[in-house]
Structure formats: structure tokens, C-alpha cells
Scaffold this motif. Structure first.
Motif, short mmCIF file in Angstrom:
data_model
loop_
_atom_site.label_atom_id
_atom_site.label_comp_id
_atom_site.label_asym_id
_atom_site.label_seq_id
_atom_site.Cartn_x
_atom_site.Cartn_y
_atom_site.Cartn_z
N VAL A 1 1.03 -1.23 0.08
CA VAL A 1 0.27 0.04 -0.01
C VAL A 1 0.95 1.30 0.18
O VAL A 1 0.53 2.10 -0.70
CB VAL A 1 -1.02 -0.01 1.13
CG1 VAL A 1 -1.77 1.18 1.37
CG2 VAL A 1 -2.02 -1.02 1.06
N GLY A 2 1.96 1.29 0.80
CA GLY A 2 2.83 2.48 1.00
C GLY A 2 3.62 2.72 -0.58
O GLY A 2 3.60 3.73 -0.94
N PHE A 3 4.05 1.49 -1.22
CA PHE A 3 4.38 1.79 -2.42
C PHE A 3 3.46 2.33 -3.59
O PHE A 3 3.55 3.37 -4.35
CB PHE A 3 5.21 0.41 -3.23
CG PHE A 3 6.02 0.60 -4.57
CD1 PHE A 3 6.99 1.13 -4.50
CD2 PHE A 3 5.32 0.03 -5.40
CE1 PHE A 3 7.66 1.32 -5.73
CE2 PHE A 3 5.82 0.25 -6.61
CZ PHE A 3 7.10 0.58 -6.87
N CYS A 4 2.33 1.73 -3.43
CA CYS A 4 1.15 2.03 -4.43
C CYS A 4 0.84 3.67 -4.16
O CYS A 4 0.73 4.51 -5.09
CB CYS A 4 0.06 1.42 -4.44
SG CYS A 4 0.28 -0.23 -4.70
N VAL B 1 2.61 5.08 6.08
CA VAL B 1 2.40 3.68 6.06
C VAL B 1 3.65 2.92 5.81
O VAL B 1 3.66 1.75 6.48
CB VAL B 1 1.18 3.33 4.76
CG1 VAL B 1 1.36 2.11 4.60
CG2 VAL B 1 0.17 4.11 4.78
N CYS B 2 4.66 3.32 5.21
CA CYS B 2 5.86 2.75 4.99
C CYS B 2 6.70 2.54 6.37
O CYS B 2 7.07 1.44 6.78
CB CYS B 2 6.81 3.48 4.11
SG CYS B 2 6.21 3.11 2.37
N PHE B 3 6.53 3.79 7.15
CA PHE B 3 7.03 3.73 8.64
C PHE B 3 6.42 2.77 9.46
O PHE B 3 6.90 1.93 10.40
CB PHE B 3 7.24 5.04 9.36
CG PHE B 3 8.37 6.03 8.86
CD1 PHE B 3 9.60 5.35 9.29
CD2 PHE B 3 8.22 7.17 8.40
CE1 PHE B 3 10.99 6.01 8.91
CE2 PHE B 3 9.18 7.82 8.19
CZ PHE B 3 10.70 7.19 8.54
N THR B 4 5.13 2.65 9.25
CA THR B 4 4.10 1.60 9.83
C THR B 4 4.80 0.12 9.65
O THR B 4 4.84 -0.75 10.52
CB THR B 4 2.64 1.66 9.43
OG1 THR B 4 2.27 2.93 9.90
CG2 THR B 4 1.96 0.65 10.22
N ALA B 5 5.32 -0.06 8.32
CA ALA B 5 5.52 -1.54 7.94
C ALA B 5 6.80 -1.68 8.82
O ALA B 5 7.04 -2.75 9.34
CB ALA B 5 5.81 -1.60 6.44
N GLY C 1 12.83 -5.01 5.65
CA GLY C 1 12.90 -5.32 4.41
C GLY C 1 11.82 -5.09 3.36
O GLY C 1 11.98 -4.66 2.23
N LEU C 2 10.78 -5.12 4.15
CA LEU C 2 9.34 -4.88 3.50
C LEU C 2 9.13 -3.31 3.24
O LEU C 2 8.36 -2.80 2.73
CB LEU C 2 8.24 -5.65 3.78
CG LEU C 2 8.36 -7.18 3.82
CD1 LEU C 2 7.25 -7.74 4.32
CD2 LEU C 2 8.21 -7.27 2.16
N LEU D 1 9.71 3.14 1.40
CA LEU D 1 9.84 4.23 2.01
C LEU D 1 10.81 5.19 1.20
O LEU D 1 10.38 6.38 1.05
CB LEU D 1 10.47 3.97 3.42
CG LEU D 1 10.79 5.26 4.25
CD1 LEU D 1 9.69 6.04 4.53
CD2 LEU D 1 11.83 4.68 5.37
N ILE D 2 11.66 4.42 0.47
CA ILE D 2 12.63 5.54 -0.10
C ILE D 2 11.65 6.34 -1.30
O ILE D 2 11.85 7.67 -1.55
CB ILE D 2 13.60 4.68 -1.05
CG1 ILE D 2 14.62 4.24 0.04
CG2 ILE D 2 14.46 5.58 -1.82
CD1 ILE D 2 15.90 3.21 -0.01
#
Length: 123
Positions: free
Chosen positions: A16-19, A46-50, A99-100, A105-106
Motif C-alpha cells: 500500500v505504501g509503494f502504491c 504507511v511505510c514507517f508503519t511497516a 525489508g518490506l 519508504l525511499i
């Protein structure tokens, strides 16, 4: 297998973060940059949540190991060895989270910085 159900949540957050990051990049090409700023900021969250779910998953794994060892079904001489193996498996959640979440995030940070630059340029 090493992390259990938290890995699936981390995977969902990473996807979801990537999308959202890609959507933020696409939206930055339009005249109004506020939607890009909002979507990109949400992607970063969302990426920080992962990534942050890694330690949470490790905590759940360690608790499950401790619950399994609390009963009298395990031979006392094996408890230390089982605890070490269980904690090692639980700590794998941290690696899964990093890893995920790192690659999306980048991308999301790049989209967020681009949105900020374009938003300030417009103002």
C-alpha cells in the motif's frame, strides 16, 4: 514462517505504501500539488508503519515463546535451548519489517520531497 501473521500486515503496508508513493509521484505532475503532498505524506506514514511493526511482531513472538515454555510440558533441561530458538525466530520480524518497508519508504520520501518542492515553488 519465521514471523507469522505480523509479516502479512507488514507486506500489506509495504504494498500500500509503494502504491501510494507512485500515486503521489503521478499526482505531482498535475497543476495542483496539494493532493500529491497529502498522498505522499500518507505513503511515508504507511511505510514507517511497516517498519515499525517489526518490533511489535518480535514482541508477540517472544510472548508466544514464553507462554509455550510456561507450562510443564517442556523438559526443564530443554527450556533454554527452546527459548533461544523461539527468540531468534521472533527477532526475524524486525528484519522482515525493514525489508518490506525500506524500498517503498525511499520512493515515498522521494515523492514527498518532490511534492514539497513543487508546492513551495507554486506558492
Amino acid at each position: 514462517m519465521m514471523c507469522g501473521w505480523p509479516a502479512w500486515v507488514m507486506l500489506l503496508c509495504g504494498i500500500v505504501g509503494f502504491c501510494l508513493a507512485v500515486l503521489g509521484l503521478v499526482l505531482s505532475g498535475y497543476e495542483k500539488h496539494r493532493p500529491s503532498l497529502i498522498v505522499s505524506g500518507l505513503a511515508v506514514f504507511v511505510c514507517f508503519t511497516a517498519i515499525g511493526l517489526g518490533p511489535v511482531g518480535a514482541m508477540f513472538g517472544r510472548a508466544a515463546t514464553d507462554r509455550a515454555l510456561a507450562g510443564g510440558a517442556v523438559e526443564p533441561s530443554m527450556k533454554d535451548q527452546i527459548r533461544q530458538a523461539g527468540y531468534a525466530e521472533a527477532d526475524a520480524c524486525k528484519d522482515v519489517g525493514v525489508g518490506l518497508g525500506t524500498a517503498p519508504l525511499i520512493v515515498s520520501l522521494a515523492a514527498f520531497v518532490l511534492a514539497i518542492v513543487l508546492f513551495k515553488k507554486k506558492s
